[in-house]
Scaffold this active site. Structure first.
Site, short mmCIF file in Angstrom:
data_model
loop_
_atom_site.label_atom_id
_atom_site.label_comp_id
_atom_site.label_asym_id
_atom_site.label_seq_id
_atom_site.Cartn_x
_atom_site.Cartn_y
_atom_site.Cartn_z
N HIS A 155 0.86 -1.18 0.00
CA HIS A 155 0.00 0.00 0.00
C HIS A 155 0.91 1.23 0.00
O HIS A 155 1.57 1.54 1.00
CB HIS A 155 -0.93 0.00 1.22
CG HIS A 155 -1.99 -1.07 1.15
ND1 HIS A 155 -2.55 -1.63 2.27
CD2 HIS A 155 -2.57 -1.67 0.08
CE1 HIS A 155 -3.45 -2.53 1.90
NE2 HIS A 155 -3.48 -2.57 0.58
N GLU A 212 1.35 4.08 2.79
CA GLU A 212 1.71 3.69 4.15
C GLU A 212 3.22 3.79 4.33
O GLU A 212 3.94 2.82 4.55
CB GLU A 212 1.18 2.28 4.43
CG GLU A 212 -0.35 2.24 4.38
CD GLU A 212 -0.94 0.84 4.53
OE1 GLU A 212 -0.16 -0.12 4.74
OE2 GLU A 212 -2.17 0.71 4.42
N HIS A 251 2.83 -2.86 7.19
CA HIS A 251 1.83 -1.86 6.83
C HIS A 251 1.84 -0.73 7.85
O HIS A 251 2.51 -0.80 8.88
CB HIS A 251 0.44 -2.49 6.80
CG HIS A 251 0.19 -3.42 5.66
ND1 HIS A 251 -0.65 -3.13 4.62
CD2 HIS A 251 0.69 -4.67 5.41
CE1 HIS A 251 -0.67 -4.14 3.77
NE2 HIS A 251 0.14 -5.09 4.22
N GLU A 273 1.58 -4.14 11.60
CA GLU A 273 1.03 -2.80 11.47
C GLU A 273 1.75 -1.85 12.43
O GLU A 273 2.13 -2.23 13.53
CB GLU A 273 -0.47 -2.79 11.80
CG GLU A 273 -1.33 -3.64 10.88
CD GLU A 273 -1.81 -2.88 9.66
OE1 GLU A 273 -1.41 -1.71 9.50
OE2 GLU A 273 -2.60 -3.46 8.88
#
Length: 523
Positions: free
Chosen positions: A267, A270, A365, A438
């Site tokens: 992504h 990010e 991420h 994350e």
């Protein structure tokens, strides 16, 4: 010249004047806009729908756009702001003049996919000293955001090139009926140097070119345990880099070669994921004794930027052709999703290689609604495998003060079936573990504290270093070091500050539990 420091309101001493020192009309306008349009939202964290026309029709970035008062036809003046986003990872699709001190800014949607409008990155110049402005970013596609919890955009300027966060008191996030009920983030700012070019961004940018410079600098060191290769090319012919880090001389055919694969930036918006990934690499190629032991026993294969086109173009979630690559692991197209196809082929090949044991896949991420670092894992029927899967996150929680095990969760949502974590979790055997790592776009809370600490570029990379050293604990290699006492890794070279890391993260976890229960998940 103002004195530099780590606080944005002291680096740019006139920031605070933007609200507290503003004129009566400025304060009234901002208060009316905020109070009149702010609306509490209790829905899930979803992307708001798109309509044809309007800001969804934006297809390019503004290019040295001078915004003058309507009807003005004279020579440009100081204070007629010039906006630009035609640079790498830039994003700003439109600017509307509202008044001499207020501007509506429109995020350009991801290329070929108007659904995603989150990342912004633009410059402003031709400012007037002490000029106060209110910027309204009016077309966010996400309903929930850390902007409601104290997060603020980052800013730098030509005379002060270090990114700083704006003071949170000058930032407001609310739903606005004037803009199709999209969410709006308004922030007040006061320019203090006429000759500076100011740059504002959603979070600290980490561009494709920055990665290329970093990898080239590693190559120039001619490290015997580091190999850089081109795994493939993107649609726009950008490099898909693969790093292999291991000590080949110490890993003979009789040794069990454990393999860890790590990817980042599927992504593109990010950007914290790149800082975490660089922290992992920095530690693994360093001369730290722990890194040397890891290289002797483990093979690390790292793809630092899985979506280079999306990063270069300033997209938030998608590739050049509008694909969310993290939903296409099951059957990636070699022509439409070539980078994902190449990485999947690599993993499948490694999984079939009898000479190695593929034990970890970690996809890095950044999260837009949660605090701290945390992980997502898969759900298994075998209870013993479930317990084994929890070992690495628990160890990471002990090593990294910003990692929360209580926020770590294990699921098999149907909508996540196309993600790397879910697909590879079903493909690899029961000795392999797949995680999404994350990290918050905004901040973390340490043990026993309820005050969030904003992340910086350095603290993101520090999390990466702690991820790398956790493999030493996982494989029980600490006894091979001269001093097996846990240490917080402070830099990429031999600089570690000994401290007791076996703390309890219960304080920060309690503060996050309500957030975890009430907020939806996209990753």
């Amino acid at each position: 010249m103002p004195c530099m420091s780590d606080r944005a309101d002291s680096v740019y001493p006139t920031y605070s004047c933007s609200v507290t020192g503003a004129t009566h009309s400025e304060r009234r306008l901002l208060c009316n806009r905020i109070e009149g349009n702010m609306e509490e939202n209790t829905g899930r964290d979803v992307e708001t729908g798109s309509e044809t026309g309007g800001e969804d029709a934006l297809v390019g970035n503004v290019n040295k756009l001078m915004v003058s008062p309507p009807g003005y036809s004279g020579a440009p003046r100081k204070g007629h702001l010039v906006f630009d986003a035609c640079f790498e990872s830039g994003n700003l699709g439109r600017v509307d003049y509202i008044s001499e001190f207020e501007f509506d800014l429109f995020i350009r949607p991801d290329t070929c996919n108007p659904r995603f409008r989150v990342w912004f990155n633009f410059t402003v110049e031709n400012v007037r000293e002490t000029q106060r402005v209110i910027f309204n970013v009016v077309n966010f596609s996400k309903t929930k955001s850390l902007y409601r919890d104290g997060m603020s955009p980052v800013v730098k300027s030509t005379s002060r090139p270090k990114w700083q966060r704006l003071p949170a008191k000058n930032v407001y996030y609310y739903r606005c009926p004037d803009h199709r009920r999209n969410y709006v983030m308004s922030f007040a700012f006061c320019f203090d140097w006429e000759d500076d070019v100011y740059q504002f961004a959603y979070c600290y940018p980490y561009t494709y070119s920055r990665l290329q410079h970093y990898l080239a600098s590693l190559e120039r060191r001619n490290l015997p345990y580091l190999q850089r290769e081109q795994l493939g090319l993107s649609v726009q012919q950008r490099r898909l880099d693969l790093l292999t880090i291991t000590n080949c001389d110490r890993m003979g055919p009789e040794r069990d070669k454990k393999l860890v694969i790590l990817t980042a930036r599927v992504h593109p918006g990010e950007s914290p994921a790149s800082f975490v990934c660089q922290g992992v690499i920095d530690f693994l190629v360093s001369q730290h004794p722990m890194a040397q032991i890891l290289r002797d026993h483990v093979i690390f294969k790292i793809v630092p930027m899985l979506n280079p086109d999306g990063v270069y173009l300033g997209n938030y979630r998608c590739s050049l052709m509008g694909f969310d690559l993290n939903r296409h692991w099951q059957d990636p197209s070699p022509w439409a999703q070539p980078t994902l196809h190449a990485v999947k082929q690599l993993i499948v090949q490694m999984n079939r290689d009898p000479r190695v044991s593929l034990e970890f896949y970690i996809d890095v991420h950044a999260h837009s609604t949660m605090l701290n670092g945390f992980m997502y894992g898969n759900v298994f029927e075998d209870e013993e495998r479930v317990q084994r899967q929890a070992v690495f996150p628990r160890l990471l929680c002990q090593n990294a003060p910003d990692f929360s095990f209580s926020n770590t969760s294990f699921n098999r949502d149907v909508v996540k079936a196309g993600t790397g974590r879910r697909f590879l979790g079903g493909l690899l055997d029961d000795t392999s573990y797949c995680y999404t790592l994350e990290v918050s776009f905004y901040s973390y809370m340490t043990a026993g504290s309820t005050v969030p600490v904003p992340y910086t570029e350095e603290t993101y990379t520090k999390l990466g270093r702690n991820v790398a050293r956790t493999f030493l604990d996982y494989y029980k290699l600490n006894n091979l070091t001269k001093d097996s006492k846990p240490t917080h890794i402070q830099s990429s070279e031999v600089m570690s500050q000994t401290s007791d890391e076996k703390g309890n993260d219960a304080g920060r976890d309690r503060a996050n539990r309500e957030r975890e229960k009430s907020q939806g998940v996209r990753h």
